[in-house]
Write a protein that holds these residues in place. Structure first.
Motif, PDB file in Angstrom:
ATOM      1  N   LYS A 134       0.950  -1.298   0.246  1.00 19.64           N
ATOM      2  CA  LYS A 134      -0.300   0.108   0.136  1.00 19.64           C
ATOM      3  C   LYS A 134       0.986   1.230   0.078  1.00 19.64           C
ATOM      4  O   LYS A 134       1.616   1.466   0.724  1.00 19.64           O
ATOM      5  N   LEU A 135       0.686   1.816  -1.090  1.00 24.39           N
ATOM      6  CA  LEU A 135       1.853   2.878  -1.243  1.00 24.39           C
ATOM      7  C   LEU A 135       1.437   4.387  -0.272  1.00 24.39           C
ATOM      8  O   LEU A 135       0.210   4.469  -0.180  1.00 24.39           O
ATOM      9  N   THR A 136       2.462   4.785   0.210  1.00 24.56           N
ATOM     10  CA  THR A 136       2.225   6.049   0.896  1.00 24.56           C
ATOM     11  C   THR A 136       2.845   7.351   0.087  1.00 24.56           C
ATOM     12  O   THR A 136       1.949   8.256   0.129  1.00 24.56           O
ATOM     13  N   HIS A 137       3.923   7.196  -0.515  1.00 22.90           N
ATOM     14  CA  HIS A 137       4.578   8.307  -0.894  1.00 22.90           C
ATOM     15  C   HIS A 137       5.766   7.915  -1.772  1.00 22.90           C
ATOM     16  O   HIS A 137       6.084   6.597  -1.738  1.00 22.90           O
ATOM     17  N   HIS A 138       6.248   8.512  -2.759  1.00 24.78           N
ATOM     18  CA  HIS A 138       7.557   8.155  -3.311  1.00 24.78           C
ATOM     19  C   HIS A 138       8.451   9.330  -3.493  1.00 24.78           C
ATOM     20  O   HIS A 138       8.169  10.419  -3.407  1.00 24.78           O
TER      21      HIS A 138
ATOM     22  N   GLN B 141      12.135   5.535  -5.715  1.00 23.57           N
ATOM     23  CA  GLN B 141      11.948   4.886  -4.486  1.00 23.57           C
ATOM     24  C   GLN B 141      10.531   5.035  -4.077  1.00 23.57           C
ATOM     25  O   GLN B 141       9.800   6.190  -3.902  1.00 23.57           O
ATOM     26  N   TYR B 143       7.565   4.264  -1.701  1.00 24.54           N
ATOM     27  CA  TYR B 143       7.304   4.090  -0.105  1.00 24.54           C
ATOM     28  C   TYR B 143       5.981   3.447   0.342  1.00 24.54           C
ATOM     29  O   TYR B 143       4.853   4.091  -0.186  1.00 24.54           O
ATOM     30  N   GLY B 144       5.845   2.478   1.050  1.00 26.49           N
ATOM     31  CA  GLY B 144       4.579   1.900   1.387  1.00 26.49           C
ATOM     32  C   GLY B 144       4.525   1.097   2.428  1.00 26.49           C
ATOM     33  O   GLY B 144       5.605   0.822   3.129  1.00 26.49           O
ATOM     34  N   ILE B 145       3.598  -0.006   2.764  1.00 22.23           N
ATOM     35  CA  ILE B 145       3.472  -0.876   3.729  1.00 22.23           C
ATOM     36  C   ILE B 145       3.154  -2.118   2.970  1.00 22.23           C
ATOM     37  O   ILE B 145       2.348  -2.365   2.216  1.00 22.23           O
ATOM     38  N   GLN B 150       0.670  -4.828   6.483  1.00 18.17           N
ATOM     39  CA  GLN B 150      -0.849  -4.343   6.802  1.00 18.17           C
ATOM     40  C   GLN B 150      -1.659  -5.333   7.393  1.00 18.17           C
ATOM     41  O   GLN B 150      -2.491  -5.107   8.117  1.00 18.17           O
TER      42      GLN B 150
END
Lengths: 158, 158
Positions: A134-138, B141, B143-145, B150
């Motif tokens: 589950k992406l949050t940011h990049h 890059q 970024y996530g979970i 999860q």
DNA sequence: CTGTGTGCAAACATTTTGCAAGCAG
DNA sequence: CTGCTTGCAAAATGTTTGCACACAG
């Protein structure tokens, strides 16, 4: 992830004041001018760039580079500015109230171009999905040589 | 995290020697150990990290941090290492001998997945073209979970 | 008034440079 | 031998901290 929308200066200033109040910090003219200058010049600043620009535009205001550093750090901790480290010439700051974008960076002159490509973002989502993330940011930075620097490379022979 | 290695050390060393010869530079034990250490430890190093690691693994070799800086710069200029700037304080270096890939990073458990997407690369090229940049490399890059984190997020309540 | 903010100078941290001696080619 | 390379110390940069006075709340 809630991206703060493009705000106008009033809103930005209010957000800043609220932040200060929340932390029992004080609203000073130095802090205001720093925020204002960041807002009026949507470039990427090193602390020194910003300091010199303020000195130039506000000869009346006494301000030290120390204050610029301290304020930038304060703003960064509270996500009002974002800092990027582009190998060349140190760490640079920009207001984070802009819509999401990525950077194209010239390795010779340090010029930075912002861009946004929805197709790439879609593909990123797809990759994340494949891997069950589950992406949050990049973070995406493209490094290269800008047109001018390519030309001067050809032209000059030292 | 699996380490992709499709260059062996011999090839890398040859490339380095060739580079030195081309520029009438000399092959010294310091330079060799620096290259070797970078090869054996596929992490991201600050110059100081690398310096300390070398001192530890080669107590017999005299080396100064100056030499580490000079050699990293030499290697970078010749594209044998790449430098990346992650957050605060520090430029980090890594060997560029791995096939190109990007990273998908779990912010909870730190898991790193390497991926490569030709379509994204195409789009990046396109963006560079629009802005008249000649791309050298890029950093992407996500970024996530990850899936596991999860799931444990749902299950656990601390 | 109180306690935070400020500028200045000094302290730190990181990277580069000048130099004399060492060593690769 | 020649001249590039090295480590050291010092210099150059970039950033943070200690302090006494200034000022916002």
């Amino acid at each position: 992830m809630e991206q703060i929308e493009n705000f106008n200066y009033e809103e930005l200033l209010e957000a800043f004041k609220a932040l200060l109040k929340q932390n029992s910090l004080k609203f000073t003219s130095q802090r205001e001018i720093i925020l204002q200058t960041l807002y009026q010049n949507p470039h990427h600043f090193t602390p020194e760039d910003l300091y010199l620009l303020i000195k130039e535009n506000h000869p009346d205001l006494t301000i030290g580079i120390t204050t610029v550093y301290r304020t930038l750090n304060l703003l960064e901790e509270n996500s009002l500015v974002t800092s990027l480290s582009f190998g060349i010439n140190g760490k640079k700051f920009e207001l984070s109230n802009k819509p999401h974008h990525d950077h194209l960076i010239c390795q010779k002159c340090g010029k930075i171009i912002e861009f946004h490509d929805p197709k790439i973002e879609q593909l990123q989502e797809k990759i994340a999905k494949i891997h069950d993330f589950k992406l949050t940011h990049h973070l995406m930075q493209l490094y290269g040589i800008c047109k001018k620097c390519q030309e001067s490379e050809n032209g000059e022979n030292s």
